[in-house]
Design an enzyme around this catalytic site. Sequence first.
Site, short mmCIF file in Angstrom:
data_model
loop_
_atom_site.label_atom_id
_atom_site.label_comp_id
_atom_site.label_asym_id
_atom_site.label_seq_id
_atom_site.Cartn_x
_atom_site.Cartn_y
_atom_site.Cartn_z
N LYS A 116 17.61 33.47 9.07
CA LYS A 116 18.75 33.29 8.17
C LYS A 116 19.17 34.59 7.53
CE LYS A 116 18.76 28.39 7.15
NZ LYS A 116 18.81 27.35 6.13
N LYS A 198 19.21 22.77 21.48
CA LYS A 198 19.28 21.52 20.71
C LYS A 198 20.71 21.22 20.28
CE LYS A 198 16.92 20.74 16.74
NZ LYS A 198 15.91 20.90 15.69
N LYS A 201 25.53 21.41 15.11
CA LYS A 201 26.90 21.45 14.61
C LYS A 201 27.56 22.81 14.89
CE LYS A 201 25.76 22.88 9.86
NZ LYS A 201 24.34 23.20 9.91
#
Length: 337
Positions: A116, A198, A201
Site C-alpha cells: 500500500k 482474484k 473491484k
Amino acid sequence: MDNKEKQVIFSGIQPSGSLHLGNYLGAIKNWVSLADEYNCYYCIVDMHSITVRQEPAELRKRALMQLAQYVACGLDPKENTLFIQSHVHEHAELGWVLNCYTMFGELSRMTQFKDKSAKHAENINGGLFTYPTLMAADILLYQTDKVPVGEDQKQHVELSRDIAIRFNNLYGETFKVPDPFIPKVGARIMGLSDPKSKMSKSDPQGCVFLMDSPDEISRKFKRAVTDSDSENCVRFAPDEKPGVANLMNIYSSVTGKSFEEIEKEFAGKGYGVFKPAVGEAVIETLRPIREEAERILSDKAYLQSIYTEGAQKASNTARKTLRKVYKKLGFVEKPQL
Ligand code: TRP
C-alpha cells in the site's frame, strides 16, 4: 447451544469498495451457516478505510450498503452481531494500547503495508503503518477463537497472535490467542477478464458486483476469457484453461452441480452456450440479494435498528475486555461521568 458456550468468530470487511461475487461466494455465503456453531461478529471496518483517502459521502453510503447486503445475503442480525467499527470506541482505545506493544520492525515487515505504501506513495500516513494493530484490537476485544480471512490477511492474524501472546506473558491471561480460519468450503473466484488474479473491484470489467443489473452481469459473462486454444470444450483443467475452470467453479457454486455434471451438461455445446448459461445462473442467484438489499437500504429505520443493536451487543463484550486491559496496565479506574 448458548452463545456463551460457542467459540467466537470475528471478521471484518472494509467499506472501501462494493461487494462482488468473489466476496459473496468466497466468504459471506459461507458465513451464513457458521452462526449455528459459533458466536459470530462481522464488522464494517470504516476506521481502517480512512488509512487511504475516502470521499465522505461515498464512505457513508457504502458502509450502509454493505450492512444491507450482509443481511440480504442471509446473515441474520439476530443470530450474528453486525456492526460498524466506529460505533464501538473500544476499538480505537485498544488499538492505541496495542501500538505500545508492537514493534516498529514488526509493522515494517507487513507485506500489505509495503504494497500500500508503494501504491499510495503520496500518503504514507501513520494509520497505514499501524493498520495491523487496529486489526489486532478488533480481533482481541472479542476474545476471538477464529478469524475467517483470505490468504492476504493471514500475516495480520499472525501478528495479532504474537501481540496477544506478548501481552499475556507480561500481564497474565488477558486475551484469547486467535487462529486464522480458512473454511472448508468457499470458492476462490478469479477475475472474468484475467482468470489468473482474484476477482477485484480494481478490474471492474472482470468483476461482478452484487448490485449489478442483470444486463451488466450478462454482458460481463459473455465477455469472460475462456482459453486461448480452440478446443471450445467445457472441461475442468485449471492449469490449461484457467478461465473455463473459473467459470465452472462459479457455476458449480451457484447451482450446486459437480464439475462432472457440468461437463456432461455442456458436452458438445461450446463456450457460446456455456458462458451465457453461467451468466443466467449468477443473475438468478444475485437477483433476490440485490432486491432485498435495495429494500433494506430504503428502510432507514430498520437499517438503523440493525446497526444500533449490533453496536450494543459488541460494546457489551468490548467494554469488559478493555476494562481488564486498563486495570492490568495500571490505569486509575474510570469514575462515573
Ligand atoms: N484487514 C482486513 C482486510 O483488508 C479487514 C479487517 C479489519 C479484518 N479488521 C479485521 C479482517 C479483523 C478480519 C478481522 O481484508
